[in-house]
Design a protein around this motif. Structure first.
Motif, mmCIF file in Angstrom:
data_model
loop_
_atom_site.group_PDB
_atom_site.id
_atom_site.type_symbol
_atom_site.label_atom_id
_atom_site.label_comp_id
_atom_site.label_asym_id
_atom_site.label_seq_id
_atom_site.Cartn_x
_atom_site.Cartn_y
_atom_site.Cartn_z
ATOM 1 N N PHE A 1 -1.234 -6.516 -59.328
ATOM 2 C CA PHE A 1 -2.304 -5.471 -59.008
ATOM 3 C C PHE A 1 -2.005 -4.055 -58.689
ATOM 4 O O PHE A 1 -2.752 -2.995 -58.886
ATOM 5 N N ARG A 2 -1.026 -3.977 -58.244
ATOM 6 C CA ARG A 2 -0.353 -2.684 -57.934
ATOM 7 C C ARG A 2 -0.224 -1.764 -59.211
ATOM 8 O O ARG A 2 -0.636 -0.838 -59.244
ATOM 9 N N SER A 3 0.268 -2.464 -60.318
ATOM 10 C CA SER A 3 0.371 -1.958 -61.559
ATOM 11 C C SER A 3 -0.770 -1.603 -61.971
ATOM 12 O O SER A 3 -1.259 -0.579 -62.610
ATOM 13 N N ALA A 4 -1.869 -2.286 -62.031
ATOM 14 C CA ALA A 4 -3.208 -2.282 -62.616
ATOM 15 C C ALA A 4 -4.019 -1.237 -61.961
ATOM 16 O O ALA A 4 -4.555 -0.611 -62.320
ATOM 17 N N LEU A 5 -3.895 -1.230 -60.391
ATOM 18 C CA LEU A 5 -4.677 -0.321 -59.737
ATOM 19 C C LEU A 5 -4.077 1.105 -60.131
ATOM 20 O O LEU A 5 -4.795 2.121 -60.051
ATOM 21 N N SER A 6 -2.774 1.270 -60.433
ATOM 22 C CA SER A 6 -2.356 2.500 -60.604
ATOM 23 C C SER A 6 -3.053 2.942 -61.793
ATOM 24 O O SER A 6 -2.886 4.438 -62.110
ATOM 25 N N THR A 7 -3.447 2.407 -62.763
ATOM 26 C CA THR A 7 -3.960 2.747 -64.008
ATOM 27 C C THR A 7 -5.277 3.522 -63.888
ATOM 28 O O THR A 7 -5.798 4.229 -64.721
ATOM 29 N N VAL A 8 -5.941 3.210 -62.832
ATOM 30 C CA VAL A 8 -7.201 3.946 -62.463
ATOM 31 C C VAL A 8 -7.036 5.279 -61.859
ATOM 32 O O VAL A 8 -6.223 5.312 -60.867
ATOM 33 N N GLU A 9 -7.733 6.222 -62.450
ATOM 34 C CA GLU A 9 -7.382 7.583 -61.939
ATOM 35 C C GLU A 9 -7.980 7.667 -60.715
ATOM 36 O O GLU A 9 -9.106 7.125 -60.283
ATOM 37 N N LYS A 10 -7.180 8.446 -59.690
ATOM 38 C CA LYS A 10 -7.591 8.478 -58.318
ATOM 39 C C LYS A 10 -9.101 9.428 -58.026
ATOM 40 O O LYS A 10 -9.837 9.177 -57.266
ATOM 41 N N GLY A 11 -9.076 10.126 -59.116
ATOM 42 C CA GLY A 11 -10.455 11.080 -58.996
ATOM 43 C C GLY A 11 -11.667 10.479 -59.019
ATOM 44 O O GLY A 11 -12.820 10.523 -58.674
ATOM 45 N N GLN A 12 -11.477 9.006 -59.551
ATOM 46 C CA GLN A 12 -12.773 8.165 -59.684
ATOM 47 C C GLN A 12 -13.127 7.605 -58.464
ATOM 48 O O GLN A 12 -14.484 7.387 -57.906
ATOM 49 N N LEU A 13 -12.359 7.452 -57.403
ATOM 50 C CA LEU A 13 -12.472 6.960 -55.941
ATOM 51 C C LEU A 13 -13.442 8.142 -55.224
ATOM 52 O O LEU A 13 -14.207 7.803 -54.603
ATOM 53 N N GLU A 14 -12.789 9.202 -55.629
ATOM 54 C CA GLU A 14 -13.394 10.412 -54.968
ATOM 55 C C GLU A 14 -14.809 10.645 -55.525
ATOM 56 O O GLU A 14 -15.792 10.983 -54.626
ATOM 57 N N ALA A 15 -14.977 10.506 -56.656
ATOM 58 C CA ALA A 15 -16.442 10.645 -57.403
ATOM 59 C C ALA A 15 -17.338 9.604 -56.881
ATOM 60 O O ALA A 15 -18.430 9.903 -56.461
ATOM 61 N N ALA A 16 -16.700 8.418 -56.481
ATOM 62 C CA ALA A 16 -17.398 7.282 -55.738
ATOM 63 C C ALA A 16 -17.831 7.928 -54.446
ATOM 64 O O ALA A 16 -19.181 7.447 -54.145
ATOM 65 N N TYR A 17 -17.092 8.517 -53.679
ATOM 66 C CA TYR A 17 -17.563 8.760 -52.348
ATOM 67 C C TYR A 17 -18.493 10.028 -52.327
ATOM 68 O O TYR A 17 -19.331 9.852 -51.665
ATOM 69 N N SER A 18 -18.317 10.809 -53.548
ATOM 70 C CA SER A 18 -19.181 11.735 -53.518
ATOM 71 C C SER A 18 -20.698 11.363 -53.877
ATOM 72 O O SER A 18 -21.653 12.123 -53.522
ATOM 73 N N VAL A 19 -21.112 10.220 -54.456
ATOM 74 C CA VAL A 19 -22.285 9.881 -54.826
ATOM 75 C C VAL A 19 -22.876 8.827 -53.573
ATOM 76 O O VAL A 19 -23.815 8.174 -53.676
ATOM 77 N N GLY A 20 -22.010 8.874 -52.465
ATOM 78 C CA GLY A 20 -22.325 7.894 -51.257
ATOM 79 C C GLY A 20 -21.910 6.523 -51.376
ATOM 80 O O GLY A 20 -22.664 5.764 -50.413
ATOM 81 N N LEU A 21 -21.086 6.120 -52.179
ATOM 82 C CA LEU A 21 -20.722 4.655 -52.025
ATOM 83 C C LEU A 21 -19.492 4.627 -51.008
ATOM 84 O O LEU A 21 -18.605 5.601 -50.734
ATOM 85 N N THR A 22 -19.539 3.408 -50.364
ATOM 86 C CA THR A 22 -18.444 3.266 -49.401
ATOM 87 C C THR A 22 -17.253 2.722 -49.776
ATOM 88 O O THR A 22 -17.231 2.661 -51.557
ATOM 89 N N THR A 23 -15.998 2.503 -49.396
ATOM 90 C CA THR A 23 -14.716 2.340 -50.164
ATOM 91 C C THR A 23 -14.990 0.850 -50.693
ATOM 92 O O THR A 23 -14.763 0.763 -51.775
ATOM 93 N N ALA A 24 -15.534 -0.010 -50.054
ATOM 94 C CA ALA A 24 -15.705 -1.403 -50.547
ATOM 95 C C ALA A 24 -16.629 -1.395 -51.685
ATOM 96 O O ALA A 24 -16.367 -2.127 -52.756
ATOM 97 N N GLN A 25 -17.780 -0.649 -51.875
ATOM 98 C CA GLN A 25 -18.556 -0.705 -52.978
ATOM 99 C C GLN A 25 -17.830 0.290 -54.135
ATOM 100 O O GLN A 25 -17.990 -0.395 -55.360
ATOM 101 N N ALA A 26 -16.893 1.094 -53.942
ATOM 102 C CA ALA A 26 -16.268 1.849 -54.853
ATOM 103 C C ALA A 26 -15.384 0.935 -55.644
ATOM 104 O O ALA A 26 -15.199 0.863 -56.859
ATOM 105 N N TYR A 27 -14.599 0.029 -54.794
ATOM 106 C CA TYR A 27 -13.646 -0.740 -55.373
ATOM 107 C C TYR A 27 -14.385 -1.874 -56.205
ATOM 108 O O TYR A 27 -14.033 -2.229 -57.371
ATOM 109 N N ARG A 28 -15.447 -2.397 -55.664
ATOM 110 C CA ARG A 28 -16.143 -3.789 -56.164
ATOM 111 C C ARG A 28 -16.952 -3.078 -57.589
ATOM 112 O O ARG A 28 -16.889 -3.833 -58.644
ATOM 113 N N ARG A 29 -17.547 -2.052 -57.687
ATOM 114 C CA ARG A 29 -18.148 -1.465 -58.692
ATOM 115 C C ARG A 29 -17.318 -0.679 -59.811
ATOM 116 O O ARG A 29 -17.940 -0.569 -61.077
ATOM 117 N N ILE A 30 -16.500 0.018 -59.105
ATOM 118 C CA ILE A 30 -15.938 1.061 -60.381
ATOM 119 C C ILE A 30 -14.135 0.837 -60.470
ATOM 120 O O ILE A 30 -13.893 0.370 -61.659
#
Length: 234
Positions: free
Chosen positions: A119-148
């Motif tokens: 999982f560490r290797s797989a999560l590293s392949t997802v760009e960090k900017g996507q988590l920040e983009a999820a926050y910018s549209v109002g998603l919580t951390t749990a929602q960002a991980y589950r949906r994106i």
């Protein structure tokens, strides 16, 4: 010369151990998947103490043979349970616990460490900017991980998850060490009567080969399905 009649008969004896091997595989993975994912997050986010504990845990499991882990945990768990039962005055005979419960714990312990790195290797392949983009549209951390984050990481993790599952199925053959009635033990017991060990080992080989090929094909199918989802989302 091979005893062909014994070879055929014992094949079905070995085959009767497949449900136990699959049950141990599925339950152990169900326990190991959330543990591995949570510890992977501690490593990705470098959470103090937990990150170091995860590193030590992974190193310990990687650096010791599975059979030794089985012997240690199979001896250690009853002692801990016995002390706990005595402390809380619980009247239960620890040594009557079915070996399959120990198998769930032991293989989950082993595969959790493997899945931390998967999982560490797989999560590293997802760009960090996507988590920040999820926050910018109002998603919580749990929602960002589950949906994106998780759907994308899952595509990357699937080949390693397939390898982990196949390795776990093969590792269940060590369950004979704790008297687990799985494929290997059933075939070896059948061979004891006439010393037909070669035929029994050929049967064990064939059953595991068929089982592992079937699981590999299942994961390849899932990988194709998820790849289509990923291409469609791009």
């Amino acid at each position: 010369m091979l005893d062909m009649e014994f070879l055929v008969d014992t094949f079905f004896v070995a085959l009767s151990g497949v449900p136990v091997a699959l049950l141990v595989t599925v339950v152990s993975l169900l326990i190991a998947l959330p543990i591995g994912f949570l510890f992977a997050l501690t490593r990705i986010n470098k959470i103090p103490v937990l990150n170091q504990l995860a590193k030590i845990y992974v190193s310990f499991v990687r650096g010791t043979p599975v059979i030794i882990q089985i012997f240690v945990l199979y001896s250690f768990i009853p002692i801990v349970l016995n002390m706990t039962f005595e402390k809380y005055d619980i009247n239960y005979e620890v040594y009557k616990i079915h070996p399959i419960w120990y198998a769930f714990v032991i293989f989950a312990f082993n595969k959790s460490a493997v899945l931390i790195e998967v999982f560490r290797s797989a999560l590293s392949t997802v760009e960090k900017g996507q988590l920040e983009a999820a926050y910018s549209v109002g998603l919580t951390t749990a929602q960002a991980y589950r949906r994106i984050i998780i759907p994308q990481a899952l595509v990357s993790a699937l080949p390693n998850l397939a390898t982990t599952t196949v390795n776990l199925i093969k590792a269940t053959s060590l369950g004979y060490a704790i008297s687990l009635q799985e494929i290997t033990l059933k075939a070896k017991v059948a061979a004891n009567f006439g010393y037909n060990y070669l035929e029994a080992y050929i049967d064990i080989f064939m059953v595991y080969l068929i089982l592992c090929i079937a699981v590999e094909q299942l994961f390849k199918y899932l990988e194709k399905r998820l790849s289509r989802y990923k291409m469609a989302s791009v």
